[in-house]
Scaffold this motif. Structure first.
Motif, PDB file in Angstrom:
ATOM      1  N   GLU A   1      45.793  -6.334 -26.691  1.00 58.27           N
ATOM      2  CA  GLU A   1      45.575  -7.692 -26.164  1.00 58.27           C
ATOM      3  C   GLU A   1      45.160  -7.691 -24.699  1.00 58.27           C
ATOM      4  N   GLU A   2      45.682  -6.765 -23.928  1.00 60.85           N
ATOM      5  CA  GLU A   2      45.434  -6.741 -22.480  1.00 60.85           C
ATOM      6  C   GLU A   2      44.123  -6.019 -22.196  1.00 60.85           C
ATOM      7  N   ARG A   3      43.103  -6.780 -21.825  1.00 61.66           N
ATOM      8  CA  ARG A   3      41.763  -6.217 -21.673  1.00 61.66           C
ATOM      9  C   ARG A   3      41.663  -5.220 -20.525  1.00 61.66           C
ATOM     10  N   SER A   4      42.594  -5.241 -19.590  1.00 63.87           N
ATOM     11  CA  SER A   4      42.539  -4.292 -18.477  1.00 63.87           C
ATOM     12  C   SER A   4      43.067  -2.914 -18.874  1.00 63.87           C
TER      13      SER A   4
ATOM     14  N   SER B   1      42.324   0.576 -25.178  1.00 66.85           N
ATOM     15  CA  SER B   1      42.853   0.444 -26.544  1.00 66.85           C
ATOM     16  C   SER B   1      41.853   1.041 -27.524  1.00 66.85           C
TER      17      SER B   1
ATOM     18  N   ARG C   1      41.067  -1.484 -30.333  1.00 71.62           N
ATOM     19  CA  ARG C   1      40.150  -2.544 -29.919  1.00 71.62           C
ATOM     20  C   ARG C   1      38.751  -2.002 -29.708  1.00 71.62           C
ATOM     21  N   GLU C   2      38.670  -0.793 -29.172  1.00 72.48           N
ATOM     22  CA  GLU C   2      37.375  -0.209 -28.794  1.00 72.48           C
ATOM     23  C   GLU C   2      37.423   1.300 -29.000  1.00 72.48           C
TER      24      GLU C   2
ATOM     25  N   THR D   1      37.319   4.758 -26.440  1.00 70.60           N
ATOM     26  CA  THR D   1      37.596   4.294 -25.086  1.00 70.60           C
ATOM     27  C   THR D   1      38.303   5.372 -24.270  1.00 70.60           C
TER      28      THR D   1
END
Length: 220
Positions: free
Chosen positions: A195-198, A201, A204-205, A208
């Protein structure tokens, strides 16, 4: 360059080696140690614990936990959804860093690291633990059979996603496991890496970078 622009410390994810090395040197400088005093792991999602008493020169081979009683030796765990577990007995001066993903948590890498710390003079009731940022139980959907299997080996880890599907909350399971061992103090960074884009993950990606969790005994 994306997706590594936010201080990637992983040297196995396709980032430029020179950029990763520069980031690792920045990390060392930031905590006041020489780069060679940082100990890295070749993480393989297992339960092997490596006890170190000095700089290694290269990543500890095929291990998911590092333990030391040597002051001024920083142990580093890399994650991008798995749970970074940082542990220390401030009286004995013994610390540990653990990479606890689904497989490692299931097979007991954290209790193995606690046992290794005790072998160096730590006492379980004095050990303090921080569970770092990781994918949360609302975001980590898995097949029902997988959830049941992990729950069997790591009670407390079964969860439900926001879509009410089977999921895992590894930090909840590890918290229960550590409390059951009698660990003295437990803390958790509540941030979800998904959830935390900073934060990096992999879910999520994919492909990375990697976050670094670091623990050491101050030599001063």
């Amino acid at each position: 360059m994306a997706p590594y622009e936010s201080f990637n410390l992983g040297d196995h994810v396709g980032d430029e080696p020179a950029a990763v090395e520069a980031n690792r040197k920045r990390l060392a400088a930031g905590i006041g140690l020489e780069p060679e005093r940082l100990v890295w792991m070749e993480q393989v999602h297992g339960r092997t614990v490596t006890v170190v008493d000095g700089p290694l020169g290269e990543a500890a081979e095929a291990t998911d936990a590092l333990v030391t009683g040597e002051a001024g030796l920083a142990l580093v765990v890399l994650t991008a959804d798995c749970v970074p577990v940082l542990m220390g007995d401030p009286v004995a001066g013994v610390v540990g860093a653990v990479h606890a993903g689904r497989v490692g948590a299931r097979v007991g890498v954290v209790p193995a690291a606690v046992e290794a710390m005790v072998g160096l003079g730590a006492r379980v009731e004095r050990i303090e633990v921080l569970l770092g940022p990781a994918v949360c139980g609302k975001c980590y959907e898995v097949p029902a059979a997988m959830m049941a299997d992990v729950e069997k080996h790591l009670p407390g880890s079964a969860s439900k996603s926001r879509a009410a599907k089977p999921a895992l909350d590894l930090r909840a399971g590890l918290w229960a496991q550590l409390a059951g061992l009698g660990v003295g103090k437990l803390g958790m960074d509540p941030r979800c890496t998904f959830e935390e884009r900073s934060l990096f993950s992999h879910r999520r990606e994919p492909g990375t970078g990697r976050l670094g969790g670091v623990i050491w005994v101050d030599p001063s």
